[in-house]
Design an enzyme around this catalytic site. Structure first.
Site, short mmCIF file in Angstrom:
data_model
loop_
_atom_site.label_atom_id
_atom_site.label_comp_id
_atom_site.label_asym_id
_atom_site.label_seq_id
_atom_site.Cartn_x
_atom_site.Cartn_y
_atom_site.Cartn_z
N LYS A 1 -46.96 -13.39 -10.69
CA LYS A 1 -45.93 -14.15 -9.96
C LYS A 1 -45.14 -13.22 -9.05
O LYS A 1 -44.75 -12.13 -9.43
CB LYS A 1 -44.98 -14.84 -10.95
N GLY B 1 0.80 -1.22 0.00
CA GLY B 1 0.00 0.00 0.00
C GLY B 1 0.83 1.27 0.00
O GLY B 1 0.33 2.34 0.34
N THR B 2 2.10 1.16 -0.41
CA THR B 2 3.01 2.31 -0.38
C THR B 2 2.47 3.48 -1.21
O THR B 2 2.53 4.64 -0.78
CB THR B 2 4.40 1.91 -0.90
N ASN C 1 4.78 0.58 5.56
CA ASN C 1 4.62 -0.78 6.10
C ASN C 1 3.89 -0.83 7.43
O ASN C 1 3.34 -1.88 7.79
CB ASN C 1 6.00 -1.44 6.25
N SER D 1 -42.05 -11.76 -12.35
CA SER D 1 -41.81 -12.32 -13.68
C SER D 1 -42.21 -11.33 -14.76
O SER D 1 -43.19 -10.60 -14.62
CB SER D 1 -42.59 -13.62 -13.85
N SER D 2 -41.43 -11.35 -15.84
CA SER D 2 -41.76 -10.49 -16.98
C SER D 2 -42.73 -11.18 -17.93
O SER D 2 -43.23 -10.55 -18.87
CB SER D 2 -40.47 -10.12 -17.74
N HIS E 1 6.70 19.07 4.09
CA HIS E 1 7.25 18.01 3.23
C HIS E 1 6.44 16.72 3.44
O HIS E 1 6.16 16.34 4.58
CB HIS E 1 8.72 17.77 3.58
N PRO E 2 6.08 16.03 2.35
CA PRO E 2 5.26 14.81 2.49
C PRO E 2 5.95 13.69 3.26
O PRO E 2 5.28 12.95 4.00
CB PRO E 2 4.98 14.40 1.04
N ASN E 3 7.27 13.58 3.11
CA ASN E 3 7.99 12.52 3.81
C ASN E 3 8.52 12.98 5.17
O ASN E 3 8.32 12.31 6.18
CB ASN E 3 9.17 12.01 2.96
N THR F 1 -36.64 -32.72 9.01
CA THR F 1 -35.22 -33.05 9.01
C THR F 1 -34.94 -33.82 7.73
O THR F 1 -35.78 -34.60 7.27
CB THR F 1 -34.84 -33.90 10.23
N HIS F 2 -33.77 -33.59 7.15
CA HIS F 2 -33.42 -34.19 5.85
C HIS F 2 -34.44 -33.79 4.77
O HIS F 2 -34.65 -34.52 3.81
CB HIS F 2 -33.35 -35.72 5.94
#
Length: 488
Positions: A349, A124-125, A166, A343-344, A154-156, A212-213
């Site tokens: 429906k 993600g640098t 990191n 439904s169309s 300054h950005p850095n 069930t099942h």
């Protein structure tokens, strides 16, 4: 850009602006010569500087911009870092300008200046530098300086002071994930839980046949059936909350590999405390920065909890749509809200669209978890380099589940009605009521009654009497659905 499928709102990245802009990264430092607006280089300038094809990605991959929550989280982090750096000697004038600019990032006022795509470097640098440069230029603008000059901010050296991509990107990941969970996911699940709980209580006295099942079983109440859904959603919330303590641990202060190079003693703790104060969430510094940079098990864990939630919602939505199947040829025990024509071609429906939307959301969350799992397993040595992918999917899953829960609640659950007539008919016709006879005549004779009744198309009562196993009075005394709902 928003769109709805079955009432579930999916928030898509707005690609109408800066969609041809290549990754910004360190190239944004050329702004002095190319661009006179705060923030990043313009699309054409980027192409001229870098020779990009203009597809939005230096790798030629499809455009998919990072989620705004990550950018806003970066704004929170950069503000906190500037405030702490001021404590350690950063010029208050510069620190205050950074904080004001970072606040604008956190508030979403500068969103148009973040054109980067997800498919970038795995740390993600580029995104971190995009944030640094936007904040730097905005701060310069506030101080009356020249954009792109890096003076006096300054950005850095200033915005990124005591930081590395990191440790900042994983910190932003955790901040964004925590906010999304608290603002979207948990409220959505709570809303669904409460609505299901209300239905469970409403249906408490309605006795129906169990299955069930997918086959007939013994009776239970519709309220008991819904109580299972309530508990599933309750556990989903518990699991997600249980994963959050690791999300609250922030990597800030680990810098490049976890050692904290170029920071000051106490910086990490102070930044975490500032972030906690800004968000109202209990963030703390990660106890081990090496783990915080090299592995993202916390995000995999959170995604796992969301994956389990998706499993729960898939089951609940499927049950509800099958119980509502029909209206004349299905189970038809539930009457679902009729939200739109289904439904169309088939007039009249109506389909269980909300249930279908939830099941699709569940499938997507399961797919997201696969990618998150792969990303989390690929932390090589001191740095995991699947960060943008992982947070994209975590945020997507949290948003989908939260939004789907709200939509499902409002457009389906609260309007569900019990079809009493159909429920009673199916229950009284069920052969499995014979189970109540086991303590009185034994399993084998009870089975004989059920099989004979099924074969001959007769009732349990008539068959039992015909076989001579019991009297009509005994059948009426022993086979009572309301007495089959729990232990005696």
């Amino acid at each position: 850009m928003n769109f709805k499928i079955g009432g579930v709102t999916e928030r898509m990245p707005d690609q109408s602006k800066s969609q041809k802009t290549a990754h910004c990264g360190y190239g944004c430092r050329k702004q002095k010569q190319t661009h006179k607006a705060k923030g990043t280089v313009g699309p054409r300038a980027q192409q001229l500087l870098h020779g990009d094809s203009g597809d939005g990605s230096s790798s030629g991959l499809p455009r998919l911009k990072p989620q705004i929550p990550v950018i806003k989280a970066f704004g929170i982090l950069k503000r906190a870092a500037a405030e702490v750096n001021q404590d350690y000697g950063l010029d208050p004038k510069i620190a205050n300008a950074i904080m004001k600019a970072a606040d604008e990032v956190a508030e979403g006022k500068l969103n148009d200046h973040f054109p980067l795509v997800v498919w970038q470097t795995g740390s993600g640098t580029q995104t971190n530098m995009n944030v640094n440069e936007v904040i730097s230029n905005r701060a310069i603008e506030m101080l009356g300086g020249e954009l792109g000059s890096k003076k006096p901010v300054h950005p850095n050296d200033h915005v990124n002071k005591s930081q590395s991509s990191n440790d900042t990107f994983p910190t932003a990941m955790h901040i964004a994930a925590a906010i999304e969970v608290h603002e979207v996911l948990l409220p959505g699940l709570q809303k669904l839980h409460d609505a299901l709980d209300a239905k469970s209580k409403e249906f408490a006295q309605i006795i129906k046949i169990g299955r069930t099942h997918t086959q007939d079983a013994v009776p239970l109440t519709l309220g008991q059936e819904f109580s299972g859904y309530v508990q599933q959603v309750k556990y989903a919330t518990t699991r997600i909350k249980g994963a959050m303590p690791r999300i609250y641990e922030l990597a800030a202060g680990g810098t490049a590999v976890g050692t904290g190079l170029n920071t000051r003693i106490g910086f990490a703790e102070k930044v975490a405390a500032k972030v906690a104060a800004l968000t109202g969430l209990p963030f703390v510094t990660a106890p081990n920065k090496f783990e915080a940079l090299a592995a993202h098990d916390a995000l995999v864990e959170l995604s796992g909890a969301m994956n389990t939630t998706a499993c729960s919602l898939m089951k609940i939505a499927n049950d509800i749509r099958f119980l509502g199947s029909g209206p004349r040829s299905g189970l038809g025990e539930l009457i679902l809200p009729e939200n739109e024509p289904g439904s169309s071609i088939m007039p009249g429906k109506v389909n269980p669209t909300q249930c279908e939307a939830v099941t699709m959301v569940a499938a997507q969350v399961m797919g997201n978890h696969v990618a998150i799992t792969i990303g989390g397993s690929n932390g090589h040595f001191e740095l995991n380099v699947f960060k943008p992918l992982m947070i994209k999917n975590v945020l997507h899953s949290a948003r989908l589940l939260g939004d789907a829960s709200v939509s499902f609640t409002e457009n389906c659950v609260v309007g569900i009605q019990a079809n009493i007539e159909r429920i009673n008919k199916l229950m009284n016709e069920s052969l499995m009521l014979v189970t109540a006879l086991n303590p009185h005549i034994g399993y084998d004779k009870a089975a004989k009654i059920a099989k004979t009744a099924h074969k001959n198309g007769s009732t349990l009562k008539a068959t039992a009497i015909e076989l001579g196993y019991l009297t009509a009075e005994q059948f009426d005394e022993w086979v009572k659905p309301k007495d089959m709902l729990g232990p005696k």
